[in-house]
Motif scaffolding. Structure first.
Motif, mmCIF file in Angstrom:
data_model
loop_
_atom_site.group_PDB
_atom_site.id
_atom_site.type_symbol
_atom_site.label_atom_id
_atom_site.label_comp_id
_atom_site.label_asym_id
_atom_site.label_seq_id
_atom_site.Cartn_x
_atom_site.Cartn_y
_atom_site.Cartn_z
ATOM 1 N N VAL A 74 153.692 52.770 106.897
ATOM 2 C CA VAL A 74 155.391 52.948 106.769
ATOM 3 C C VAL A 74 155.820 52.898 108.115
ATOM 4 O O VAL A 74 155.381 53.646 109.199
ATOM 5 C CB VAL A 74 155.852 54.390 106.015
ATOM 6 C CG1 VAL A 74 157.244 54.554 106.231
ATOM 7 C CG2 VAL A 74 155.333 54.235 104.776
ATOM 8 N N VAL A 96 162.689 47.273 106.623
ATOM 9 C CA VAL A 96 162.769 46.870 105.137
ATOM 10 C C VAL A 96 161.540 46.046 104.826
ATOM 11 O O VAL A 96 161.238 46.361 103.524
ATOM 12 C CB VAL A 96 163.663 45.434 105.383
ATOM 13 C CG1 VAL A 96 165.171 46.220 105.671
ATOM 14 C CG2 VAL A 96 163.286 44.687 106.432
ATOM 15 N N ARG A 122 159.772 49.071 103.123
ATOM 16 C CA ARG A 122 160.380 49.400 101.711
ATOM 17 C C ARG A 122 159.770 48.273 100.524
ATOM 18 O O ARG A 122 159.681 48.686 99.648
ATOM 19 C CB ARG A 122 161.813 49.196 101.962
ATOM 20 C CG ARG A 122 162.687 50.409 102.709
ATOM 21 C CD ARG A 122 164.091 50.150 102.802
ATOM 22 N NE ARG A 122 164.784 51.576 103.201
ATOM 23 C CZ ARG A 122 164.856 51.457 104.504
ATOM 24 N NH1 ARG A 122 164.815 50.399 105.474
ATOM 25 N NH2 ARG A 122 165.399 52.693 104.733
ATOM 26 N N LEU A 158 156.359 49.497 99.733
ATOM 27 C CA LEU A 158 156.477 50.485 98.974
ATOM 28 C C LEU A 158 156.809 50.083 97.505
ATOM 29 O O LEU A 158 156.024 50.570 96.555
ATOM 30 C CB LEU A 158 157.520 51.457 99.584
ATOM 31 C CG LEU A 158 157.279 52.828 98.719
ATOM 32 C CD1 LEU A 158 156.124 53.696 98.743
ATOM 33 C CD2 LEU A 158 158.544 53.737 99.507
ATOM 34 N N ASN A 159 157.745 49.273 97.614
ATOM 35 C CA ASN A 159 158.135 48.661 96.253
ATOM 36 C C ASN A 159 157.060 47.781 95.583
ATOM 37 O O ASN A 159 156.596 47.982 94.160
ATOM 38 C CB ASN A 159 159.493 47.820 96.181
ATOM 39 C CG ASN A 159 159.954 47.508 95.015
ATOM 40 O OD1 ASN A 159 160.272 48.286 94.118
ATOM 41 N ND2 ASN A 159 159.967 46.096 94.747
ATOM 42 N N PHE A 191 163.744 58.372 105.938
ATOM 43 C CA PHE A 191 163.389 57.000 105.261
ATOM 44 C C PHE A 191 162.724 57.327 103.502
ATOM 45 O O PHE A 191 163.104 56.664 102.807
ATOM 46 C CB PHE A 191 162.354 56.539 105.912
ATOM 47 C CG PHE A 191 161.509 55.526 105.095
ATOM 48 C CD1 PHE A 191 161.970 54.242 105.355
ATOM 49 C CD2 PHE A 191 160.250 55.730 104.609
ATOM 50 C CE1 PHE A 191 161.479 52.887 104.636
ATOM 51 C CE2 PHE A 191 159.487 54.798 103.907
ATOM 52 C CZ PHE A 191 160.047 53.260 103.862
ATOM 53 N N GLU A 245 163.983 56.287 99.446
ATOM 54 C CA GLU A 245 162.933 55.672 99.025
ATOM 55 C C GLU A 245 162.315 56.431 97.603
ATOM 56 O O GLU A 245 162.057 55.668 96.700
ATOM 57 C CB GLU A 245 161.630 55.231 100.041
ATOM 58 C CG GLU A 245 162.116 54.490 100.897
ATOM 59 C CD GLU A 245 162.999 53.153 100.382
ATOM 60 O OE1 GLU A 245 162.477 52.288 99.677
ATOM 61 O OE2 GLU A 245 163.931 52.903 101.022
#
Length: 290
Positions: free
Chosen positions: A151, A155, A158, A161-162, A207, A211
């Protein structure tokens, strides 16, 4: 398990390393109720008669190697053998199949590999692929349980993570952020280091606040409970911290983001990805920023 829009293409070259990729692809297809496409590419440079023989042999061999996985998972995969060049045609077929994930086998680090990872077939596919690529090193013993995710508040993090959630929604996530204290050699007082650490911690919390809400919302939409999350922040070089945490956690999957829609950037290959892909501590999911 709720059905998702995941569509998987696994490249199988009928070698020992691709056996694990095949097993993982079938397991993911069963877990996520996703369609699975098994692809083998026969070298188009072979003489025509030999090429035809190789295609026929590969078709029979793929049916045989897929049969135990079909029986154990209940997944019926589409099996296809084509003539072409693996480095280009695997990505082309993934595009045609509207795949959302490409699964490949990966070598362990050894002295016999003649080229760095970036020059291997898997490395070239990774650079060319517009979708996430899962590089499988380990034998499959179940669904992914411990997932380490690099991390950096961008972007790209992100997206990582997704996409980690898409592949392993029931796993425990370990969000790992490494930071460096600037000018530490000159301004390395305990107070200065503590100030930098506190600033990094606040950014990390900010952050995560956004999230985690998004992940909870997605989990509810899929009819799942929220995944457990551990937050790890450590001073050091990002690659060293991430690899070290993977080993400490006994992670079975590490997720890294890229800085390019269709490839790994030169800068990333010079740091985190280079260390992970040359000597991966476990399976690696390389996310794409979309």
């Amino acid at each position: 398990m709720a059905k998702t829009d995941m569509r998987i293409v696994v490249a199988c070259d009928l070698s020992a390393r691709s056996d694990r990729a095949l097993a993982r692809a079938f397991a993911l297809a069963a877990e996520r109720q996703a369609p699975l496409h098994v692809l083998h590419v026969v070298d188009s440079g072979l003489p025509e008669e030999l090429r035809a023989h190789a295609i026929a042999w590969a078709e029979r061999a793929l049916v045989d190697v897929c049969q135990p996985h079909r029986e154990s998972t209940g997944v019926t995969a589409r099996i296809e053998v084509v003539s072409g060049q693996a480095k280009a045609d695997i990505v082309a077929h993934a595009r045609a199949a509207k795949a959302t994930l490409i699964v490949l086998g990966i070598h362990d680090m050894d002295q016999d590999r003649p080229a760095p990872f970036v020059e291997t077939t898997a490395g070239v596919i990774l650079r060319m692929s517009p979708v996430p690529v899962l590089l499988v090193r380990e034998a499959v013993s179940g669904a992914y349980g411990q997932v380490a995710i690099g991390v950096d508040f961008s972007v790209f993090a992100r997206a990582a993570l997704n996409q980690a959630f898409a592949v392993a929604p029931a796993a425990r996530f370990h969000l790992i952020h490494a930071y460096m204290v600037p000018f530490k050699g000159f301004l390395g007082s305990p107070a200065y280091s503590a100030e930098v650490m506190e600033d990094e911690r606040l950014q990390f919390e900010l952050f995560l606040a956004g999230e985690m809400d998004l992940l909870d919302e997605r989990a509810r939409a899929l009819g799942m409970g929220s995944s457990g999350v551990e937050r790890v922040m450590a001073e050091g070089e990002p690659a060293e911290v991430l690899v070290g945490e993977c080993r400490r956690l006994k992670a079975d999957l590490v997720v890294i983001g890229t800085h390019g829609r269709t490839g790994v950037s030169r800068a990333l290959l010079g740091s985190v990805a280079a260390a992970l892909l040359e000597a991966p501590p476990c399976d690696v999911l390389v996310a794409k920023p979309y």
